[in-house]
Motif scaffolding. Structure first.
Motif, mmCIF file in Angstrom:
data_model
loop_
_atom_site.group_PDB
_atom_site.id
_atom_site.type_symbol
_atom_site.label_atom_id
_atom_site.label_comp_id
_atom_site.label_asym_id
_atom_site.label_seq_id
_atom_site.Cartn_x
_atom_site.Cartn_y
_atom_site.Cartn_z
ATOM 1 N N ALA A 99 -3.561 -2.539 -8.469
ATOM 2 C CA ALA A 99 -3.149 -2.077 -9.799
ATOM 3 C C ALA A 99 -2.836 -0.579 -9.769
ATOM 4 O O ALA A 99 -1.856 -0.123 -10.368
ATOM 5 C CB ALA A 99 -4.241 -2.370 -10.816
ATOM 6 N N ALA A 100 -3.654 0.215 -9.055
ATOM 7 C CA ALA A 100 -3.415 1.663 -8.979
ATOM 8 C C ALA A 100 -2.109 1.958 -8.255
ATOM 9 O O ALA A 100 -1.342 2.844 -8.661
ATOM 10 C CB ALA A 100 -4.584 2.349 -8.290
ATOM 11 N N ALA A 117 0.544 -0.024 -8.060
ATOM 12 C CA ALA A 117 1.645 -0.436 -8.934
ATOM 13 C C ALA A 117 1.864 0.591 -10.049
ATOM 14 O O ALA A 117 3.004 0.983 -10.344
ATOM 15 C CB ALA A 117 1.359 -1.808 -9.530
ATOM 16 N N ILE A 118 0.790 1.052 -10.673
ATOM 17 C CA ILE A 118 0.919 2.035 -11.757
ATOM 18 C C ILE A 118 1.457 3.358 -11.206
ATOM 19 O O ILE A 118 2.302 4.015 -11.830
ATOM 20 C CB ILE A 118 -0.429 2.217 -12.482
ATOM 21 N N ILE A 131 5.205 2.993 -10.635
ATOM 22 C CA ILE A 131 5.923 3.041 -11.914
ATOM 23 C C ILE A 131 5.994 4.481 -12.419
ATOM 24 O O ILE A 131 7.026 4.929 -12.931
ATOM 25 C CB ILE A 131 5.259 2.103 -12.932
ATOM 26 N N ALA A 132 4.896 5.221 -12.284
ATOM 27 C CA ALA A 132 4.876 6.619 -12.742
ATOM 28 C C ALA A 132 5.858 7.471 -11.941
ATOM 29 O O ALA A 132 6.568 8.316 -12.502
ATOM 30 C CB ALA A 132 3.464 7.189 -12.633
#
Length: 194
Positions: free
Chosen positions: A47-48, A50-51, A54-55
């Motif tokens: 999750a980290a 992927a985030i 995206i950032a």
């Protein structure tokens, strides 16, 4: 052709008297402490990542948008500068055309004390012959009087290119300059046609 999976065992060569024995299945499980477990990666790492991806993509898009808008403002400013420079160029071209007109040249020549000669004389270069009767020019015989143009040019009125000569202190006081406009004579000039 026969399917061997459907044929009974007795036909394959096994004695028909022996019954088929199925081995006993045992359900074996390893002891909890005897075999080390494989460590699973925690899902929070995925999750980290992927985030974070995206950032980074959003930041890159934001920086690209800022760069493009800055370029658009620079293009707009350059177009405004180009428009101002083209207007200045056009005004200076018109001023140059007005100052290089024959009327302006005549006015400047007269202000320097030159007189136009109405007596045209030609020199033939092949044999050096003079065609016409040469005579010195004078202000009385000039085709155009001093400071008067045949058709006044309103663009030339503010200031001639060459200043008038400074009169001596012993000479008479300067008189007012004649009005360069054409006086009204009651009817519009028009060509006579029959």
């Amino acid at each position: 052709m026969t399917n061997l999976a459907t044929v009974p065992i007795s036909r394959l060569g096994a004695p028909a008297s022996t019954p088929a024995v199925e081995p006993r299945r045992r359900w074996l499980k390893p002891a909890p402490d005897s075999v080390p477990r494989q460590r699973r990666r925690p899902r929070i790492v995925y999750a980290a990542v992927a985030i974070g991806g995206i950032a980074i993509i959003a930041l890159a898009q934001l920086l690209l948008t800022i760069g493009l808008s800055d370029g658009a403002y620079q293009v707009s400013a350059q177009q405004a500068t180009l428009k101002d420079l083209s207007r200045t160029n056009q005004a200076l071209s018109e001023q140059l055309t007005a100052l290089s007109s024959p009327q302006n040249l005549v006015q400047n020549a007269q202000s320097l004390g030159m007189v136009a000669n109405g007596n045209t004389v030609y020199l033939r270069l092949s044999d050096g012959a003079v065609l016409g009767s040469p005579a010195p020019a004078s202000a009385a015989t000039a085709p155009i009087a001093a400071d008067q143009a045949l058709v006044p040019n309103s663009l030339l009125q503010p200031a001639p290119v060459v200043a008038a000569p400074v009169p001596d202190a012993s000479s008479a006081p300067p008189t007012a300059a004649p009005d360069p406009s054409v006086p009204w004579q009651g009817a519009l000039p028009s060509p006579q046609t029959h």
